[in-house]
Design a protein around this motif. Structure first.
Motif, PDB file in Angstrom:
ATOM      1  N   SER A 358      24.491 -22.582   2.162  1.00  0.00           N
ATOM      2  CA  SER A 358      23.336 -23.452   1.960  1.00  0.00           C
ATOM      3  C   SER A 358      22.190 -22.738   1.240  1.00  0.00           C
ATOM      4  O   SER A 358      22.154 -21.506   1.156  1.00  0.00           O
ATOM      5  N   SER A 359      21.227 -23.523   0.757  1.00  0.00           N
ATOM      6  CA  SER A 359      20.130 -22.989  -0.068  1.00  0.00           C
ATOM      7  C   SER A 359      19.260 -21.987   0.671  1.00  0.00           C
ATOM      8  O   SER A 359      18.675 -21.082   0.056  1.00  0.00           O
ATOM      9  N   SER A 360      19.143 -22.133   1.991  1.00  0.00           N
ATOM     10  CA  SER A 360      18.267 -21.246   2.753  1.00  0.00           C
ATOM     11  C   SER A 360      18.797 -19.822   2.845  1.00  0.00           C
ATOM     12  O   SER A 360      18.057 -18.903   3.191  1.00  0.00           O
ATOM     13  N   GLY A 362      20.289 -17.838   0.295  1.00  0.00           N
ATOM     14  CA  GLY A 362      19.900 -17.007  -0.845  1.00  0.00           C
ATOM     15  C   GLY A 362      21.031 -16.092  -1.261  1.00  0.00           C
ATOM     16  O   GLY A 362      21.886 -15.706  -0.444  1.00  0.00           O
ATOM     17  N   ASP A 363      21.031 -15.709  -2.528  1.00  0.00           N
ATOM     18  CA  ASP A 363      22.160 -14.957  -3.077  1.00  0.00           C
ATOM     19  C   ASP A 363      22.333 -13.580  -2.435  1.00  0.00           C
ATOM     20  O   ASP A 363      23.443 -13.165  -2.103  1.00  0.00           O
ATOM     21  N   THR A 395      28.467 -26.345   2.346  1.00  0.00           N
ATOM     22  CA  THR A 395      27.078 -26.819   2.299  1.00  0.00           C
ATOM     23  C   THR A 395      27.156 -28.234   2.875  1.00  0.00           C
ATOM     24  O   THR A 395      27.588 -28.414   3.993  1.00  0.00           O
ATOM     25  N   TYR A 422      28.390 -18.058  -4.728  1.00  0.00           N
ATOM     26  CA  TYR A 422      27.440 -18.755  -3.849  1.00  0.00           C
ATOM     27  C   TYR A 422      27.229 -20.186  -4.332  1.00  0.00           C
ATOM     28  O   TYR A 422      26.917 -20.424  -5.499  1.00  0.00           O
ATOM     29  N   SER A 424      25.124 -22.953  -2.711  1.00  0.00           N
ATOM     30  CA  SER A 424      23.770 -23.479  -2.524  1.00  0.00           C
ATOM     31  C   SER A 424      23.812 -24.992  -2.296  1.00  0.00           C
ATOM     32  O   SER A 424      24.534 -25.724  -2.964  1.00  0.00           O
ATOM     33  N   GLY A 425      23.060 -25.445  -1.294  1.00  0.00           N
ATOM     34  CA  GLY A 425      23.043 -26.863  -0.960  1.00  0.00           C
ATOM     35  C   GLY A 425      22.569 -27.067   0.468  1.00  0.00           C
ATOM     36  O   GLY A 425      21.839 -26.238   1.017  1.00  0.00           O
TER      37      GLY A 425
END
Length: 533
Positions: A358-360, A362-363, A395, A422, A424-425
């Motif tokens: 998920s977006s929280s 971070g890479d 995600t 990654y 992200s979502g």
């Protein structure tokens, strides 16, 4: 973050020169080291942080906490780790160790009146002289080295009475260092000669003192060194439930050969493998060129061992000055993930990782999650007939990174994990669990391996996790939930298998994932063993 240890008050526990970190079953304790210990005989692995198999007093001298005159030491238990370093300090050469499941560190202990209350301690090895009063905890043995071991010694005329006694002394030293106990390694002894004789079984003794006495009492039989005959007899008659063998624990036979066997050992090795027994060959005094004509098969070692990969064979030039060979052999016998001929947690599990993308996250933190996954995966013996690894990233959607059947080597699995991209979502953990149960575990529902799911997430799920987790549990999948940062404890507990406290983990920072690695590995092996009972 600096870890601080709370103060506590206790009378120091009087210990010996050879008391190990794993012998102190407390998170922190004050101990009192005796004076006059021999620096050369200390067994120390690591620097600052020491493997729990290390001598406490040896580590304290190595760290500079005390001198060779002894004194109070405070010991703190720490999680296991990898790559304990080798450092020379204060007259002690510590040794490297690739991995151990528990550690400790030491600081200056309390002195003064408390030091005076410690009991007088013998500086002799625990197996001799006046012994400290045993506690029930110490009788459990070295839990990090669970194995059922048969020592198959050479009792033929070829070795002779003198070398036979030296052989017994060496076996005794190995048995002592193993840490024999009810929940640690169990050992028995078989003598190869004209006809094999089982001297004592696994169930007969569960303390090092009793084993050492039993070894000392074994008499020399003589005759031909029919090692093959003895190995076959051991595989078929020694490792039985009636004789004390434990389910789910590696079965090992350590075969001592002085010179060469006088019969066929290859066939015996095949029989041992069929019975799930790991064969180690300890060869002493290899035949010289003039003697090779008397050897039936010069490659007898490679053909008899569990696997011809170098791990299961060990050579000593002769029976004199063998003390330095004890530790390396014990390390081999305690490296259970290498016991490929036994059904163990390291080679008989399917582990799927459900990774929060998920977006929280971070890479950079996602890379730390992948490192956490890699460190768990690389502990297991991944092969087409061994442990299997799979990974799903989630995600709102789910992406199968690889399944249990995609890769059958550790190198390939670790390479694929490193290269996961990654996503992200959002965060829909419940859907991800259902997806993984259906698409990853579904195709291997008939696998003999035990199934595990390790969920790593940093936030609250937008959907229900209880229903999908319960369905996974009902399908025989054991779930470990690992939460970071904003992951709610209620979600972690709802997903985790019972008992919740040993299957749910939380750390505030992503860097805190590293210490959890050993907890998850121990948990998987614990659950596997319990499933075999």
């Amino acid at each position: 973050m600096v870890t601080t240890f709370p103060p506590f008050s206790s009378v120091p526990i009087a210990i010996t020169c050879f008391t190990r970190g794993l012998d102190i079953r407390k998170e922190k304790a004050d101990v009192l080291c005796p004076g006059g210990c021999s620096l050369e005989e200390f067994s120390v692995f690591g620097n600052i942080v020491y493997a729990s198999v290390s001598s406490i007093c040896g580590a304290a001298i190595h760290r500079g906490i005390i001198s060779n005159s002894g004194g109070p030491v405070r010991i703190y238990s720490l999680p296991g780790r990898e790559n304990y370093s080798s450092v020379v300090a204060n007259g002690i050469q510590s040794q490297t160790l690739s991995r151990w499941s528990a550690s400790f560190t030491v600081t200056k202990g309390k002195s003064g009146t408390q030091e005076a209350t410690g009991q007088a301690v013998s500086t002799a090895r625990p197996s001799t002289g006046k012994r400290l009063k045993k506690t029930p905890e110490k009788k459990t043995g070295n839990k990090d080295c669970k194995a059922d071991i048969a020592f198959l010694i050479d009792g033929s005329f070829n070795i002779g009475q003198r070398r036979f006694n030296l052989q017994k002394n060496f076996v005794g030293k190995v048995a002592l260092m193993l840490g024999i106990g009810t929940e640690g390694p169990h050992v028995g002894l078989v003598q190869a000669s004209e006809h094999p004789k089982i001297e004592f079984y696994l169930k007969n003794f569960t303390s090092a003192k009793d084993v050492l006495f039993a070894i000392k009492e074994v008499g020399f039989r003589g005759g031909n060194s029919n090692t093959g005959k003895a190995l076959k007899h051991t595989a078929q008659k020694f490792f039985t439930a009636d004789a004390g063998v434990r389910r789910g624990i590696p079965k090992v036979v350590v075969v001592f050969i002085d010179g060469w066997p006088s019969d066929d050992i290859e066939e015996a090795g095949i029989v041992a493998r069929e019975f799930g027994v790991n064969v180690f060959i300890v060869s002493v005094a290899k035949p010289i060129p003039e003697e090779l004509g008397m050897v039936q098969d010069v490659a007898f070692v490679d053909k008899a061992v569990c696997r011809n990969n170098g791990f299961f064979s060990y050579h000593m030039p002769n029976w004199f000055g063998t003390t330095k060979y004890v530790k390396p052999l014990v390390q081999k016998l305690c490296t259970h993930e290498q016991m490929m001929c036994s059904k163990t947690c390291y080679n008989s599990v399917n582990i799927a990782f459900l990774i929060d993308g998920s977006s929280s996250v971070g890479d950079s933190n996602f890379r730390l999650m992948l490192e956490f996954v890699s460190n768990i995966a690389k502990t297991f013996e991944i092969s087409d007939i061994g442990a299997k690894i799979a990974a799903v990233q989630f995600t709102y959607d789910q992406r199968t990174e690889f399944t249990f059947t995609d890769y059958s080597t550790k190198e390939n699995v670790l390479a694929v994990i490193r290269n996961i991209r990654y996503m992200s979502g959002g965060t829909a953990t419940g859907d991800a669990i259902s997806f993984t149960v259906r698409n990853v575990f579904g195709p291997v529902r008939d696998s003999p391996n035990k199934n595990f799911l390790v969920i790593v997430t940093d936030g609250q799920s937008y959907d229900d996790v209880r229903g999908p987790a319960a369905a996974a549990h009902d399908a025989g999948i054991t779930i470990f939930s690992v939460g970071v940062a904003w992951a709610p404890l209620d979600d972690l507990k709802d997903m985790a298998s019972k008992p919740k406290e040993s299957h749910a983990f939380f750390t505030r920072e992503f860097t805190g994932l590293e210490p959890i690695v050993s907890d998850v590995i121990r948990g998987i092996c614990r659950d596997f063993l319990e499933s075999q009972q």
